[in-house]
Scaffold this motif. Structure first.
Motif, PDB file in Angstrom:
ATOM      1  N   PRO A  68      -5.289  21.306  -7.243  1.00 29.91           N
ATOM      2  CA  PRO A  68      -6.538  20.154  -7.037  1.00 29.91           C
ATOM      3  C   PRO A  68      -6.255  18.573  -8.035  1.00 29.91           C
ATOM      4  CG  PRO A  68      -7.606  22.818  -7.290  1.00 29.91           C
ATOM      5  CD  PRO A  68      -5.962  22.567  -7.479  1.00 29.91           C
ATOM      6  N   THR A  69      -5.352  18.707  -8.707  1.00 28.62           N
ATOM      7  CA  THR A  69      -5.042  17.755  -9.172  1.00 28.62           C
ATOM      8  C   THR A  69      -3.898  17.141  -8.809  1.00 28.62           C
ATOM      9  OG1 THR A  69      -3.716  18.839 -10.879  1.00 28.62           O
ATOM     10  CG2 THR A  69      -5.796  18.707 -11.872  1.00 28.62           C
ATOM     11  N   SER A  70      -3.517  17.728  -7.958  1.00 26.41           N
ATOM     12  CA  SER A  70      -2.300  16.893  -6.998  1.00 26.41           C
ATOM     13  C   SER A  70      -2.485  15.193  -5.941  1.00 26.41           C
ATOM     14  CB  SER A  70      -1.756  17.520  -5.475  1.00 26.41           C
ATOM     15  OG  SER A  70      -1.398  18.638  -6.318  1.00 26.41           O
ATOM     16  N   VAL A  71      -1.843  14.983  -6.883  1.00 32.33           N
ATOM     17  CA  VAL A  71      -2.271  13.307  -5.892  1.00 32.33           C
ATOM     18  C   VAL A  71      -0.976  13.299  -4.720  1.00 32.33           C
ATOM     19  CG1 VAL A  71      -2.431  10.927  -6.037  1.00 32.33           C
ATOM     20  CG2 VAL A  71      -2.776  12.412  -7.491  1.00 32.33           C
ATOM     21  N   VAL A  72      -1.411  12.892  -3.215  1.00 34.81           N
ATOM     22  CA  VAL A  72      -0.528  12.873  -2.052  1.00 34.81           C
ATOM     23  C   VAL A  72      -0.058  11.586  -1.612  1.00 34.81           C
ATOM     24  CG1 VAL A  72      -0.179  14.281  -0.308  1.00 34.81           C
ATOM     25  CG2 VAL A  72      -0.750  15.623  -2.594  1.00 34.81           C
ATOM     26  N   LYS A  73       0.884  11.771  -1.460  1.00 34.20           N
ATOM     27  CA  LYS A  73       1.154  10.535  -0.778  1.00 34.20           C
ATOM     28  C   LYS A  73       2.182  11.199   0.644  1.00 34.20           C
ATOM     29  CE  LYS A  73       4.063   6.239  -0.630  1.00 34.20           C
ATOM     30  NZ  LYS A  73       3.915   5.308  -0.119  1.00 34.20           N
ATOM     31  N   VAL A  74       1.689  10.559   1.977  1.00 38.94           N
ATOM     32  CA  VAL A  74       2.391  11.083   3.397  1.00 38.94           C
ATOM     33  C   VAL A  74       3.168   9.317   3.814  1.00 38.94           C
ATOM     34  CG1 VAL A  74       2.415  12.082   5.660  1.00 38.94           C
ATOM     35  CG2 VAL A  74       1.618  12.603   2.999  1.00 38.94           C
ATOM     36  N   ILE A  75       4.364   9.726   3.973  1.00 41.93           N
ATOM     37  CA  ILE A  75       5.242   8.564   4.716  1.00 41.93           C
ATOM     38  C   ILE A  75       5.704   9.079   6.081  1.00 41.93           C
ATOM     39  CG2 ILE A  75       7.008   6.944   4.586  1.00 41.93           C
ATOM     40  CD1 ILE A  75       7.118   7.758   1.973  1.00 41.93           C
ATOM     41  N   ASP A  76       5.890   8.372   7.392  1.00 41.76           N
ATOM     42  CA  ASP A  76       6.157   8.557   8.917  1.00 41.76           C
ATOM     43  C   ASP A  76       7.158   7.094   8.773  1.00 41.76           C
ATOM     44  OD1 ASP A  76       6.490   9.037  10.937  1.00 41.76           O
ATOM     45  OD2 ASP A  76       4.444   9.089  12.079  1.00 41.76           O
ATOM     46  N   GLN A  77       8.480   7.323   8.773  1.00 37.69           N
ATOM     47  CA  GLN A  77       9.912   6.656   8.810  1.00 37.69           C
ATOM     48  C   GLN A  77       8.978   5.477   7.918  1.00 37.69           C
ATOM     49  OE1 GLN A  77      10.458   5.804  12.769  1.00 37.69           O
ATOM     50  NE2 GLN A  77      11.101   7.898  12.770  1.00 37.69           N
ATOM     51  N   GLY A  78       8.570   5.205   6.936  1.00 31.13           N
ATOM     52  CA  GLY A  78       8.272   4.467   5.340  1.00 31.13           C
ATOM     53  C   GLY A  78       7.214   3.854   5.726  1.00 31.13           C
ATOM     54  N   ALA A  79       6.267   4.121   6.725  1.00 35.42           N
ATOM     55  CA  ALA A  79       4.806   3.827   7.242  1.00 35.42           C
ATOM     56  C   ALA A  79       3.488   4.597   6.744  1.00 35.42           C
ATOM     57  CB  ALA A  79       4.444   3.637   8.332  1.00 35.42           C
ATOM     58  N   ASP A 103       0.354   4.658  -2.796  1.00 37.25           N
ATOM     59  CA  ASP A 103       0.614   4.127  -3.582  1.00 37.25           C
ATOM     60  C   ASP A 103       1.868   5.469  -4.456  1.00 37.25           C
ATOM     61  OD1 ASP A 103       1.566   2.942  -6.159  1.00 37.25           O
ATOM     62  OD2 ASP A 103       0.128   2.183  -7.080  1.00 37.25           O
ATOM     63  N   THR A 104       3.375   4.405  -4.252  1.00 38.34           N
ATOM     64  CA  THR A 104       3.811   5.881  -4.336  1.00 38.34           C
ATOM     65  C   THR A 104       4.113   6.260  -6.363  1.00 38.34           C
ATOM     66  OG1 THR A 104       5.767   4.867  -3.246  1.00 38.34           O
ATOM     67  CG2 THR A 104       6.704   6.206  -4.947  1.00 38.34           C
ATOM     68  N   GLN A 105       3.875   4.957  -6.786  1.00 39.69           N
ATOM     69  CA  GLN A 105       3.992   5.801  -8.714  1.00 39.69           C
ATOM     70  C   GLN A 105       2.749   6.423  -8.983  1.00 39.69           C
ATOM     71  OE1 GLN A 105       6.143   4.831 -10.956  1.00 39.69           O
ATOM     72  NE2 GLN A 105       7.077   4.171  -8.493  1.00 39.69           N
ATOM     73  N   LYS A 106       1.536   6.375  -8.152  1.00 35.89           N
ATOM     74  CA  LYS A 106       0.209   6.831  -8.225  1.00 35.89           C
ATOM     75  C   LYS A 106       0.145   9.089  -7.365  1.00 35.89           C
ATOM     76  CE  LYS A 106      -2.630   4.184  -9.140  1.00 35.89           C
ATOM     77  NZ  LYS A 106      -3.993   3.105  -7.381  1.00 35.89           N
ATOM     78  N   ALA A 107       1.118   8.937  -6.539  1.00 38.62           N
ATOM     79  CA  ALA A 107       1.176  10.367  -5.808  1.00 38.62           C
ATOM     80  C   ALA A 107       2.364  11.424  -7.277  1.00 38.62           C
ATOM     81  CB  ALA A 107       2.499  10.237  -5.188  1.00 38.62           C
ATOM     82  N   THR A 108       1.643  12.815  -6.780  1.00 34.38           N
ATOM     83  CA  THR A 108       2.445  13.802  -7.787  1.00 34.38           C
ATOM     84  C   THR A 108       3.410  14.228  -6.364  1.00 34.38           C
ATOM     85  OG1 THR A 108       0.393  15.697  -7.613  1.00 34.38           O
ATOM     86  CG2 THR A 108       0.632  13.836  -9.644  1.00 34.38           C
ATOM     87  N   ILE A 109       2.887  14.144  -5.486  1.00 31.45           N
ATOM     88  CA  ILE A 109       3.982  14.908  -4.648  1.00 31.45           C
ATOM     89  C   ILE A 109       4.318  13.853  -3.374  1.00 31.45           C
ATOM     90  CG2 ILE A 109       4.282  16.821  -2.540  1.00 31.45           C
ATOM     91  CD1 ILE A 109       2.265  18.612  -4.479  1.00 31.45           C
ATOM     92  N   ILE A 110       4.885  13.420  -2.805  1.00 26.34           N
ATOM     93  CA  ILE A 110       5.508  12.438  -1.848  1.00 26.34           C
ATOM     94  C   ILE A 110       6.150  13.207  -1.152  1.00 26.34           C
ATOM     95  CG2 ILE A 110       6.843  10.345  -0.705  1.00 26.34           C
ATOM     96  CD1 ILE A 110       6.593  10.093  -3.908  1.00 26.34           C
ATOM     97  N   GLN A 111       5.252  13.778   0.447  1.00 24.97           N
ATOM     98  CA  GLN A 111       6.156  13.944   1.686  1.00 24.97           C
ATOM     99  C   GLN A 111       6.389  12.718   2.626  1.00 24.97           C
ATOM    100  OE1 GLN A 111       4.117  17.697   3.574  1.00 24.97           O
ATOM    101  NE2 GLN A 111       4.569  16.775   5.808  1.00 24.97           N
ATOM    102  N   SER A 112       7.969  12.421   2.561  1.00 25.28           N
ATOM    103  CA  SER A 112       8.715  12.104   3.778  1.00 25.28           C
ATOM    104  C   SER A 112       9.038  12.345   5.868  1.00 25.28           C
ATOM    105  CB  SER A 112       9.115  10.931   2.907  1.00 25.28           C
ATOM    106  OG  SER A 112       9.284   9.820   4.156  1.00 25.28           O
ATOM    107  N   ARG A 113       8.949  11.479   6.419  1.00 19.18           N
ATOM    108  CA  ARG A 113       9.860  11.938   7.576  1.00 19.18           C
ATOM    109  C   ARG A 113      10.211  10.504   7.559  1.00 19.18           C
ATOM    110  NH1 ARG A 113       8.467   9.924  12.821  1.00 19.18           N
ATOM    111  NH2 ARG A 113       9.805  11.741  14.165  1.00 19.18           N
ATOM    112  N   HIS A 114      12.136  11.013   7.124  1.00 16.90           N
ATOM    113  CA  HIS A 114      13.562   9.247   8.213  1.00 16.90           C
ATOM    114  C   HIS A 114      13.306   9.068   6.297  1.00 16.90           C
ATOM    115  CE1 HIS A 114      12.882  10.954  12.046  1.00 16.90           C
ATOM    116  NE2 HIS A 114      12.882  11.624  11.384  1.00 16.90           N
ATOM    117  N   ARG A 115      12.287   8.984   5.081  1.00 18.17           N
ATOM    118  CA  ARG A 115      12.443   8.195   4.364  1.00 18.17           C
ATOM    119  C   ARG A 115      12.170   8.240   2.941  1.00 18.17           C
ATOM    120  NH1 ARG A 115      12.658   2.277   4.741  1.00 18.17           N
ATOM    121  NH2 ARG A 115      14.275   3.108   3.004  1.00 18.17           N
TER     122      ARG A 115
END
Length: 303
Positions: A68-79, A103-115
């Motif tokens: 519940p405390t996760s902050v998630v960022k999702v990237i699709d080829q940089g976007a 925001d990359t700096q605020k995320a605890t989990i970053i899921q990314s495709r290709h970048r």
């Protein structure tokens, strides 16, 4: 027998969508992957509300790590604002109560495709990379049972031969994305279809990287402070994409990985591939007090 006999009573989905058994298995497999860097650990890839080949492996890994405390960022080829990135990010918020961010700096989990983001990741952040094909030996050995034996014997001679043939035929190594890389001096991995520009960001990084292939049912990891070395010959240095002199037409920033945008007159413009990093630069240029973390590259060169 009736249809009612074959169906279960309605119940709300489990936290994080995946059932607890699936998440326990994935956690065990992640721990094994961290303990043996670069080793492909098989797992029972579950069905998720997404087609195979569109990031189901990364989705399952992130759902397992979600809280519940996760902050998630999702990237699709940089976007951050593509349909795929937005849909996955909103899915995490719906099934796990996670906070969404670009925001990359605020995320605890970053899921990314290709970048991999241009801003450096910290120890408290986890990068989850979607992987369509985890096997670096597939091009030289289509029989996966033999490929597993080759990994066990650290037999990567055929990969070196492919790189040598590229040098002979083209005068340079033309391997672009998924550049084969040695992890911790033992296993060669396919580091997802990230460009060569991003491969060096895995070397001795502060953060944990989980690479998950849902369709192929394989998961592997690059732990923090682990050596990741692209396969190169001693007299032919590793080269990243030559974007040092490219300038983003929107943010006027130079020295980072760019997307090329063909124009109607035959010319090209360039824009930062890391979309939110570009947004930050634009806001700073407009006089806003924007915090931008230290980046992996400086003027097109790794620090």
């Amino acid at each position: 027998m009736t249809l009612k006999d074959l169906t279960k009573p309605w119940a709300a989905f489990n936290y994080g969508f995946l059932d607890e058994s699936a998440k326990r298995e994935l956690r065990r497999k992640m721990l094994k992957a961290v303990a043996v860097p670069g080793y492909q650990v098989p797992y029972a890839s579950r069905e998720v509300p997404m087609a195979r080949g569109w990031g189901t492996g990364g989705l399952q890994a992130t759902l397992t790590l979600l809280k519940p405390t996760s902050v998630v960022k999702v990237i699709d080829q940089g976007a951050d604002d593509s349909v795929n990135a937005v849909s996955i990010r909103k899915f995490f918020a719906r099934v796990g109560g996670a906070v969404e961010t670009e925001d990359t700096q605020k995320a605890t989990i970053i899921q990314s495709r290709h970048r991999i983001p241009e801003e450096k990741l910290r120890e408290d952040q986890i990068l989850v990379l979607q992987v369509p094909d985890p096997e670096p030996l597939r091009a030289v050995q289509p029989d996966m049972s033999i490929a597993r034996e080759m990994h066990g014997d650290a037999d990567y001679g055929q990969l070196w031969l492919v790189l040598y043939e590229q040098l002979v035929k083209s005068g340079r190594i033309i391997q672009g994305s998924s550049y084969p890389s040695m992890v911790n001096g033992r296993y060669v991995i396919s580091p997802s279809p990230i460009p060569r520009w991003d491969v060096k960001k895995l070397h001795q990084a502060d953060h944990l990287t989980i690479l998950s292939a849902g369709r192929e049912k394989r998961i592997y990891a690059v732990p923090p402070y682990t050596n990741v070395e692209p396969l190169v010959f001693d007299d032919v240095p590793y080269r990243v994409e030559d974007h040092q002199d490219k300038t983003c037409y929107r943010s006027n920033v130079t020295g980072f990985f760019m997307n090329e945008l063909p124009q109607d007159d035959g010319s090209s413009r360039h824009e930062l591939s890391d979309s939110h990093f570009g947004v930050k630069q634009i806001r700073r240029n407009e006089g806003e007090a924007v915090e931008i973390a230290k980046t992996w590259y400086n003027n097109g060169r790794m620090d």
